[in-house]
Scaffold this motif. Sequence first.
Motif, mmCIF file in Angstrom:
data_model
loop_
_atom_site.group_PDB
_atom_site.id
_atom_site.type_symbol
_atom_site.label_atom_id
_atom_site.label_comp_id
_atom_site.label_asym_id
_atom_site.label_seq_id
_atom_site.Cartn_x
_atom_site.Cartn_y
_atom_site.Cartn_z
ATOM 1 N N HIS A 1 -75.191 -14.554 -9.763
ATOM 2 C CA HIS A 1 -74.698 -14.542 -11.136
ATOM 3 C C HIS A 1 -74.809 -13.122 -11.703
ATOM 4 O O HIS A 1 -75.894 -12.662 -12.079
ATOM 5 N N ALA A 2 -73.670 -12.447 -11.767
ATOM 6 C CA ALA A 2 -73.652 -11.046 -12.202
ATOM 7 C C ALA A 2 -74.130 -10.876 -13.638
ATOM 8 O O ALA A 2 -74.654 -9.823 -14.009
ATOM 9 N N ALA A 3 -73.999 -11.910 -14.472
ATOM 10 C CA ALA A 3 -74.331 -11.776 -15.887
ATOM 11 C C ALA A 3 -75.808 -11.492 -16.125
ATOM 12 O O ALA A 3 -76.172 -10.879 -17.134
ATOM 13 N N VAL A 4 -76.676 -11.923 -15.214
ATOM 14 C CA VAL A 4 -78.110 -11.709 -15.431
ATOM 15 C C VAL A 4 -78.610 -10.405 -14.801
ATOM 16 O O VAL A 4 -79.744 -9.993 -15.057
ATOM 17 N N ARG A 5 -77.792 -9.759 -13.987
ATOM 18 C CA ARG A 5 -78.255 -8.560 -13.279
ATOM 19 C C ARG A 5 -78.676 -7.422 -14.202
ATOM 20 O O ARG A 5 -79.633 -6.700 -13.890
ATOM 21 N N PRO A 6 -77.996 -7.208 -15.344
ATOM 22 C CA PRO A 6 -78.439 -6.108 -16.215
ATOM 23 C C PRO A 6 -79.878 -6.241 -16.694
ATOM 24 O O PRO A 6 -80.490 -5.238 -17.091
ATOM 25 N N LEU A 7 -80.447 -7.444 -16.650
ATOM 26 C CA LEU A 7 -81.846 -7.612 -17.049
ATOM 27 C C LEU A 7 -82.799 -6.913 -16.084
ATOM 28 O O LEU A 7 -83.970 -6.689 -16.405
ATOM 29 N N ILE A 8 -82.303 -6.578 -14.889
ATOM 30 C CA ILE A 8 -83.121 -5.881 -13.894
ATOM 31 C C ILE A 8 -83.039 -4.370 -14.080
ATOM 32 O O ILE A 8 -83.795 -3.606 -13.473
ATOM 33 N N ASN A 9 -82.138 -3.921 -14.949
ATOM 34 C CA ASN A 9 -81.900 -2.497 -15.149
ATOM 35 C C ASN A 9 -83.200 -1.772 -15.505
ATOM 36 O O ASN A 9 -83.897 -2.168 -16.449
ATOM 37 N N PRO A 10 -83.559 -0.697 -14.800
ATOM 38 C CA PRO A 10 -84.812 0.021 -15.091
ATOM 39 C C PRO A 10 -84.764 0.856 -16.363
ATOM 40 O O PRO A 10 -85.760 1.458 -16.733
ATOM 41 N N ARG A 11 -83.588 0.933 -17.008
ATOM 42 C CA ARG A 11 -83.470 1.665 -18.274
ATOM 43 C C ARG A 11 -83.981 3.094 -18.124
ATOM 44 O O ARG A 11 -84.964 3.500 -18.746
ATOM 45 N N GLN A 12 -83.287 3.868 -17.310
ATOM 46 C CA GLN A 12 -83.699 5.249 -17.063
ATOM 47 C C GLN A 12 -83.677 6.063 -18.354
ATOM 48 O O GLN A 12 -82.924 5.785 -19.284
ATOM 49 N N THR A 13 -84.498 7.092 -18.398
ATOM 50 C CA THR A 13 -84.611 7.930 -19.580
ATOM 51 C C THR A 13 -83.264 8.537 -19.971
ATOM 52 O O THR A 13 -82.408 8.803 -19.128
ATOM 53 N N HIS A 14 -83.086 8.763 -21.260
ATOM 54 C CA HIS A 14 -81.869 9.386 -21.765
ATOM 55 C C HIS A 14 -82.237 10.230 -22.986
ATOM 56 O O HIS A 14 -83.319 10.087 -23.559
ATOM 57 N N ALA A 15 -81.332 11.104 -23.375
ATOM 58 C CA ALA A 15 -81.591 11.959 -24.532
ATOM 59 C C ALA A 15 -81.644 11.102 -25.797
ATOM 60 O O ALA A 15 -80.794 10.239 -26.015
ATOM 61 N N ILE A 16 -82.643 11.347 -26.633
ATOM 62 C CA ILE A 16 -82.832 10.593 -27.870
ATOM 63 C C ILE A 16 -82.084 11.288 -29.005
ATOM 64 O O ILE A 16 -82.202 12.508 -29.189
ATOM 65 N N ALA A 17 -81.321 10.524 -29.778
ATOM 66 C CA ALA A 17 -80.669 11.051 -30.976
ATOM 67 C C ALA A 17 -81.603 10.877 -32.167
ATOM 68 O O ALA A 17 -82.113 9.783 -32.419
ATOM 69 N N TYR A 18 -81.837 11.960 -32.904
ATOM 70 C CA TYR A 18 -82.712 11.913 -34.075
ATOM 71 C C TYR A 18 -81.900 11.435 -35.284
ATOM 72 O O TYR A 18 -81.550 12.217 -36.178
ATOM 73 N N ARG A 19 -81.602 10.176 -35.308
ATOM 74 C CA ARG A 19 -80.689 9.635 -36.328
ATOM 75 C C ARG A 19 -81.262 9.742 -37.736
ATOM 76 O O ARG A 19 -80.513 9.805 -38.713
ATOM 77 N N GLN A 20 -82.578 9.733 -37.870
ATOM 78 C CA GLN A 20 -83.195 9.769 -39.193
ATOM 79 C C GLN A 20 -83.934 11.083 -39.451
ATOM 80 O O GLN A 20 -84.809 11.153 -40.306
ATOM 81 N N SER A 21 -83.563 12.123 -38.747
ATOM 82 C CA SER A 21 -84.264 13.395 -38.886
ATOM 83 C C SER A 21 -84.052 13.998 -40.269
ATOM 84 O O SER A 21 -82.941 13.980 -40.808
ATOM 85 N N PRO A 22 -85.106 14.573 -40.850
ATOM 86 C CA PRO A 22 -84.949 15.271 -42.123
ATOM 87 C C PRO A 22 -84.096 16.528 -42.000
ATOM 88 O O PRO A 22 -83.667 17.086 -43.022
ATOM 89 N N LEU A 23 -83.849 16.978 -40.774
ATOM 90 C CA LEU A 23 -83.036 18.178 -40.576
ATOM 91 C C LEU A 23 -81.539 17.882 -40.543
ATOM 92 O O LEU A 23 -80.739 18.816 -40.663
ATOM 93 N N ASN A 24 -81.163 16.642 -40.341
ATOM 94 C CA ASN A 24 -79.735 16.319 -40.244
ATOM 95 C C ASN A 24 -79.032 16.702 -41.540
ATOM 96 O O ASN A 24 -79.380 16.238 -42.621
ATOM 97 N N PHE A 25 -78.034 17.547 -41.398
ATOM 98 C CA PHE A 25 -77.326 18.081 -42.569
ATOM 99 C C PHE A 25 -76.013 17.328 -42.718
ATOM 100 O O PHE A 25 -75.122 17.421 -41.865
ATOM 101 N N ALA A 26 -75.897 16.569 -43.796
ATOM 102 C CA ALA A 26 -74.708 15.744 -44.012
ATOM 103 C C ALA A 26 -73.727 16.467 -44.927
ATOM 104 O O ALA A 26 -74.109 16.966 -45.991
#
Length: 578
Positions: A410-435
């Motif tokens: 059952h392919a639908a359950v396979r993503p639950l085995i995903n090791p979730r490798q590290t990725h770059a974090i977005a600082y969505r709530q950073s005080p530096l973000n200039f809007a």
Amino acid sequence: MARPFKPYPFAPRRYPAAVPPLVDGRDPQTRAVAIVGGGPVGMTLALALARQGVRSVLIEADDSVCTGSRAICISRRSLEIFKRLGVVEGFLQKGLAWTGGRSFYRDTEVFRFAMHQDDEQSLPPMINIAQYQIEQLLLDEIERHADLIDMRWQTRVTGLAQRPQGGATLTLRSAESDDPQGTNWQMDAAWVVACDGGRSTIRDLLGLKLTGTTYEGRYVIVDIELDSTRATERLAYFDPPSNPGSTVLVHKQPDNVWRIDYQLRDDEDPDAAVLPENVIPRVQNLLDSMGETGAWSPIWITIYKANALTLERYRHGNVLFAGDAAHLVPIFGVRGANSGIDDADNLGWKLGCVINGSASPALLDSYSDERVYAARENLSYGMKSTEFMAPPTFAFDLLRTAVLGLAERHAAVRPLINPRQTHAIAYRQSPLNFAGDKADAFDRGPAPGTVLPECRLLKQSQDGARFGIHLTDLLGPCFTALRFDADHANDGDAWQQLQSTLAGQGIPFSLIDIVTAEAQSANGPRVIDPTGRLHDMLDAEPGTVYLIRPDGHVLARWRHGSAAAVRHALDATLTQQT
């Protein structure tokens, strides 16, 4: 067949303790930055500061780089950081690149994953390289910056006192060959950065505690030497016939070294579990099941327990925390060393700006804000992976068994085995973000706080010659304005004035013009987006400007940017005023 223990195919250099000339037991020189801990995080920070001309002293208790593989997976994000520090080539030459992995339940493959990789990328998504090799590559670069980085080996911190007027005094003990008590001395530093690992002395001296979750599951970690032509990939075995009831991870490393992590059962004695007579049969069973028939030798054995812990804040006065001293992240998903390297990258440019006088010390509060946020993101992913790799309760174990049993069909359950490798974090709530205002709304592209994506480009030199580059090749240890299809006739003087003003204030800044193939000119240096891919990725049109931080995160973006808008964003960032 197992052979006797062998040493690593690596001979580290050994360094003596060296105490500076003292006056009444004190170093008369006040240091700008004292970095406690000479592992990958401390070394990366020292190099990041050196790139800005900031001197630091690096204090390390041992006499050489570490032993044992320890952190073994370096992510694309960390490689991008090393590229900006000028050390990435050594990592690419020594490390083993890989793009994915496979998971097995008993003797059946149940999941296969691949990390993002396409022709636009300049770096692999992951390389395998042992921590002692990581440290040696960084140390080689540090020794090329001996005028800016003072390395103090065999020196331990025994006391720390923050001064009311700012800065701190460190009490140190350096080993001496003719004195078993060593030499006790003191050093003053304007800033202290604790990069001294999970058992941080600095953290203990300040009375700080990590909070979070500690898991009961334990893993034995074994490095072996094995000559094999097997491809480099992450291999995970759940309840394998060779080690029933256990979870096993296997990684190929350089120099015919293999890293094997296997889970202990709850009833196993951890002290007995690391004895060679108990480790060797388990490793042999695993290799037999993998079809590896060559002779092998054990090199290093240790034990590991998963933790998901962090400090609440990473700045405490003039003392800052980074890496394992600030947070302990489970190894699953390879977020430990990589998150620490990201800490050093974030802190390096901010601390450099403060010391060089171009930024308010309040900027350092954003280091804590952003990296605590990143740590909690990493801990969230790491905890999910840990709960699958080493189920903490009967219910989790039951769920995992069900998922693994169903995954083959059952392919639908396979993503639950995903090791979730590290990725770059977005600082969505950073005080530096200039809007910007509503006129600066974008339909797509990296928002402020997000790491800039990678893209192939062409660079045209003054004489018209062209050669291929990548977007990350344009980013140095400075603020970078990417200006798309600019109208030089109308605003060229303002941008030239901005560059001159920033240079006079010691604010590192670079302006890069990027044009489409249709807008390119025959002469003059330009960066060309030949297919328009970057314009599309960044939702850029003529006049668009992206302002990039020295750590590769987007600081601000404008539909129709100007030198004045960039200056305002930089002022708000460096003074922490809006």
